[in-house]
Design a protein around this motif. Structure first.
Motif, PDB file in Angstrom:
ATOM      1  N   ALA A   1       0.833  -1.209   0.000  1.00  0.00           N
ATOM      2  CA  ALA A   1       0.000   0.000   0.000  1.00  0.00           C
ATOM      3  C   ALA A   1       0.860   1.248   0.000  1.00  0.00           C
ATOM      4  O   ALA A   1       1.936   1.290   0.602  1.00  0.00           O
ATOM      5  CB  ALA A   1      -0.926   0.015   1.215  1.00  0.00           C
ATOM      6  N   THR A   2       0.357   2.258  -0.698  1.00  0.00           N
ATOM      7  CA  THR A   2       0.906   3.607  -0.706  1.00  0.00           C
ATOM      8  C   THR A   2      -0.260   4.525  -0.381  1.00  0.00           C
ATOM      9  O   THR A   2      -1.335   4.046  -0.032  1.00  0.00           O
ATOM     10  CB  THR A   2       1.491   3.945  -2.092  1.00  0.00           C
ATOM     11  OG1 THR A   2       0.502   3.674  -3.089  1.00  0.00           O
ATOM     12  CG2 THR A   2       2.737   3.130  -2.390  1.00  0.00           C
ATOM     13  N   PHE A   3      -0.075   5.852  -0.511  1.00  0.00           N
ATOM     14  CA  PHE A   3      -1.213   6.745  -0.296  1.00  0.00           C
ATOM     15  C   PHE A   3      -1.194   7.909  -1.270  1.00  0.00           C
ATOM     16  O   PHE A   3      -0.182   8.228  -1.880  1.00  0.00           O
ATOM     17  CB  PHE A   3      -1.289   7.240   1.149  1.00  0.00           C
ATOM     18  CG  PHE A   3      -0.192   8.180   1.576  1.00  0.00           C
ATOM     19  CD1 PHE A   3      -0.314   9.546   1.380  1.00  0.00           C
ATOM     20  CD2 PHE A   3       0.942   7.695   2.198  1.00  0.00           C
ATOM     21  CE1 PHE A   3       0.685  10.414   1.790  1.00  0.00           C
ATOM     22  CE2 PHE A   3       1.943   8.558   2.617  1.00  0.00           C
ATOM     23  CZ  PHE A   3       1.817   9.922   2.409  1.00  0.00           C
ATOM     24  N   TYR A   4      -2.373   8.527  -1.422  1.00  0.00           N
ATOM     25  CA  TYR A   4      -2.533   9.692  -2.290  1.00  0.00           C
ATOM     26  C   TYR A   4      -3.406  10.722  -1.581  1.00  0.00           C
ATOM     27  O   TYR A   4      -3.967  10.444  -0.526  1.00  0.00           O
ATOM     28  CB  TYR A   4      -3.107   9.293  -3.653  1.00  0.00           C
ATOM     29  CG  TYR A   4      -4.539   8.780  -3.649  1.00  0.00           C
ATOM     30  CD1 TYR A   4      -5.551   9.509  -4.271  1.00  0.00           C
ATOM     31  CD2 TYR A   4      -4.882   7.566  -3.047  1.00  0.00           C
ATOM     32  CE1 TYR A   4      -6.865   9.043  -4.293  1.00  0.00           C
ATOM     33  CE2 TYR A   4      -6.180   7.096  -3.065  1.00  0.00           C
ATOM     34  CZ  TYR A   4      -7.167   7.841  -3.689  1.00  0.00           C
ATOM     35  OH  TYR A   4      -8.459   7.386  -3.708  1.00  0.00           O
TER      36      TYR A   4
ATOM     37  N   ASP B   1     -13.299  10.146   3.285  1.00  0.00           N
ATOM     38  CA  ASP B   1     -11.845  10.034   3.385  1.00  0.00           C
ATOM     39  C   ASP B   1     -11.340   8.596   3.370  1.00  0.00           C
ATOM     40  O   ASP B   1     -10.167   8.369   3.116  1.00  0.00           O
ATOM     41  CB  ASP B   1     -11.361  10.687   4.683  1.00  0.00           C
ATOM     42  CG  ASP B   1     -11.577  12.182   4.688  1.00  0.00           C
ATOM     43  OD1 ASP B   1     -11.660  12.789   3.605  1.00  0.00           O
ATOM     44  OD2 ASP B   1     -11.676  12.748   5.796  1.00  0.00           O
ATOM     45  N   MET B   2     -12.183   7.648   3.700  1.00  0.00           N
ATOM     46  CA  MET B   2     -11.729   6.253   3.775  1.00  0.00           C
ATOM     47  C   MET B   2     -11.960   5.569   2.430  1.00  0.00           C
ATOM     48  O   MET B   2     -12.817   4.691   2.272  1.00  0.00           O
ATOM     49  CB  MET B   2     -12.421   5.519   4.917  1.00  0.00           C
ATOM     50  CG  MET B   2     -12.076   6.079   6.279  1.00  0.00           C
ATOM     51  SD  MET B   2     -10.296   6.080   6.559  1.00  0.00           S
ATOM     52  CE  MET B   2     -10.187   7.165   7.952  1.00  0.00           C
ATOM     53  N   VAL B   3     -11.186   6.023   1.452  1.00  0.00           N
ATOM     54  CA  VAL B   3     -11.280   5.523   0.080  1.00  0.00           C
ATOM     55  C   VAL B   3      -9.900   5.059  -0.372  1.00  0.00           C
ATOM     56  O   VAL B   3      -8.893   5.309   0.290  1.00  0.00           O
ATOM     57  CB  VAL B   3     -11.818   6.612  -0.885  1.00  0.00           C
ATOM     58  CG1 VAL B   3     -13.267   6.935  -0.581  1.00  0.00           C
ATOM     59  CG2 VAL B   3     -10.957   7.857  -0.853  1.00  0.00           C
ATOM     60  N   ALA B   4      -9.889   4.403  -1.519  1.00  0.00           N
ATOM     61  CA  ALA B   4      -8.625   3.920  -2.071  1.00  0.00           C
ATOM     62  C   ALA B   4      -8.733   3.833  -3.587  1.00  0.00           C
ATOM     63  O   ALA B   4      -9.823   3.760  -4.144  1.00  0.00           O
ATOM     64  CB  ALA B   4      -8.288   2.547  -1.498  1.00  0.00           C
TER      65      ALA B   4
ATOM     66  N   LYS C   1     -11.214   0.039   7.008  1.00  0.00           N
ATOM     67  CA  LYS C   1     -12.102  -0.391   5.935  1.00  0.00           C
ATOM     68  C   LYS C   1     -12.188   0.744   4.921  1.00  0.00           C
ATOM     69  O   LYS C   1     -12.493   1.879   5.283  1.00  0.00           O
ATOM     70  CB  LYS C   1     -13.490  -0.720   6.493  1.00  0.00           C
ATOM     71  CG  LYS C   1     -14.434  -1.295   5.458  1.00  0.00           C
ATOM     72  CD  LYS C   1     -15.744  -1.689   6.106  1.00  0.00           C
ATOM     73  CE  LYS C   1     -16.731  -2.208   5.087  1.00  0.00           C
ATOM     74  NZ  LYS C   1     -18.006  -2.583   5.723  1.00  0.00           N
ATOM     75  N   VAL C   2     -11.874   0.426   3.661  1.00  0.00           N
ATOM     76  CA  VAL C   2     -11.891   1.433   2.598  1.00  0.00           C
ATOM     77  C   VAL C   2     -12.753   0.986   1.428  1.00  0.00           C
ATOM     78  O   VAL C   2     -12.961  -0.214   1.219  1.00  0.00           O
ATOM     79  CB  VAL C   2     -10.467   1.760   2.087  1.00  0.00           C
ATOM     80  CG1 VAL C   2      -9.627   2.428   3.160  1.00  0.00           C
ATOM     81  CG2 VAL C   2      -9.767   0.523   1.550  1.00  0.00           C
ATOM     82  N   LYS C   3     -13.214   1.970   0.677  1.00  0.00           N
ATOM     83  CA  LYS C   3     -14.025   1.734  -0.518  1.00  0.00           C
ATOM     84  C   LYS C   3     -13.198   2.116  -1.738  1.00  0.00           C
ATOM     85  O   LYS C   3     -12.560   3.174  -1.758  1.00  0.00           O
ATOM     86  CB  LYS C   3     -15.277   2.608  -0.451  1.00  0.00           C
ATOM     87  CG  LYS C   3     -16.208   2.466  -1.628  1.00  0.00           C
ATOM     88  CD  LYS C   3     -17.289   3.540  -1.518  1.00  0.00           C
ATOM     89  CE  LYS C   3     -18.648   2.984  -1.744  1.00  0.00           C
ATOM     90  NZ  LYS C   3     -19.681   4.024  -1.653  1.00  0.00           N
TER      91      LYS C   3
ATOM     92  N   LEU D   1      -4.078   3.946  -0.817  1.00  0.00           N
ATOM     93  CA  LEU D   1      -5.035   4.421   0.177  1.00  0.00           C
ATOM     94  C   LEU D   1      -5.094   5.940   0.212  1.00  0.00           C
ATOM     95  O   LEU D   1      -4.119   6.618  -0.122  1.00  0.00           O
ATOM     96  CB  LEU D   1      -4.624   3.928   1.566  1.00  0.00           C
ATOM     97  CG  LEU D   1      -4.563   2.417   1.763  1.00  0.00           C
ATOM     98  CD1 LEU D   1      -3.835   2.091   3.063  1.00  0.00           C
ATOM     99  CD2 LEU D   1      -5.956   1.827   1.763  1.00  0.00           C
ATOM    100  N   SER D   2      -6.230   6.466   0.667  1.00  0.00           N
ATOM    101  CA  SER D   2      -6.268   7.891   0.973  1.00  0.00           C
ATOM    102  C   SER D   2      -5.266   8.139   2.100  1.00  0.00           C
ATOM    103  O   SER D   2      -4.943   7.226   2.867  1.00  0.00           O
ATOM    104  CB  SER D   2      -7.671   8.311   1.420  1.00  0.00           C
ATOM    105  OG  SER D   2      -7.995   7.712   2.667  1.00  0.00           O
ATOM    106  N   ARG D   3      -4.785   9.362   2.207  1.00  0.00           N
ATOM    107  CA  ARG D   3      -3.812   9.671   3.262  1.00  0.00           C
ATOM    108  C   ARG D   3      -4.407   9.370   4.644  1.00  0.00           C
ATOM    109  O   ARG D   3      -3.723   8.835   5.516  1.00  0.00           O
ATOM    110  CB  ARG D   3      -3.366  11.124   3.183  1.00  0.00           C
ATOM    111  CG  ARG D   3      -2.334  11.468   4.245  1.00  0.00           C
ATOM    112  CD  ARG D   3      -1.776  12.875   4.058  1.00  0.00           C
ATOM    113  NE  ARG D   3      -0.904  13.264   5.132  1.00  0.00           N
ATOM    114  CZ  ARG D   3       0.366  12.892   5.281  1.00  0.00           C
ATOM    115  NH1 ARG D   3       0.903  12.079   4.396  1.00  0.00           N
ATOM    116  NH2 ARG D   3       1.087  13.319   6.298  1.00  0.00           N
TER     117      ARG D   3
END
Length: 126
Positions: free
Chosen positions: A26-29, A45-48, A86-88, A102-104
């Motif tokens: 995983a990384t983030f954006y 915010d809990m998105v990917a 948990k992300v969407k 992942l989102s930051r």
């Protein structure tokens, strides 16, 4: 007898959960809209963003995953918080080196953002 049965069921449930988790990176954006799945509609915010395998020609849109940090990729000491998130899936990350971007906020929930890139276990929700 009932207590022993409940303990056994609990152990089996934990093993099934562990067995169904997959390993990845995983990384983030930081820019969440527009997204390939939802356009300019914010999904929180809990998105990917899904890497190519999870994206699956757009079939990944809207799927949810539980993600947990397992260790650093770049040698950062103790990057993991021990929590899961948990992300969407809201976007695609074409050619991304990670399984899931992942989102930051989601990344920070499970790991120190200074780690940048982490090993993860992830599980899709049906």
């Amino acid at each position: 007898m009932e207590k022993t049965t409940l303990i056994f069921i609990g152990i089996v449930a934990c093993l099934v959960s562990i067995a169904s988790a997959k390993s990845g990176i995983a990384t983030f954006y930081t820019e969440y809209v527009p997204s390939a799945c939802f356009g300019y509609k914010p999904e929180g915010d809990m998105v990917a963003a899904a890497g190519d395998e999870l994206w699956d020609d757009g079939e990944g849109c809207g799927k949810t995953f539980t993600v947990k940090c397992t260790r650093s990729q770049n040698g950062a000491r103790n990057p993991c918080t021990g929590k899961s998130v948990k992300v969407k899936i809201a976007d695609q990350c074409p050619g991304c080196p990670s399984t899931i971007d992942l989102s930051r906020e989601a990344f920070a929930h499970i790991a120190n953002p200074d780690a940048g890139i982490i090993n993860i276990d992830y599980e899709e929700h049906e």
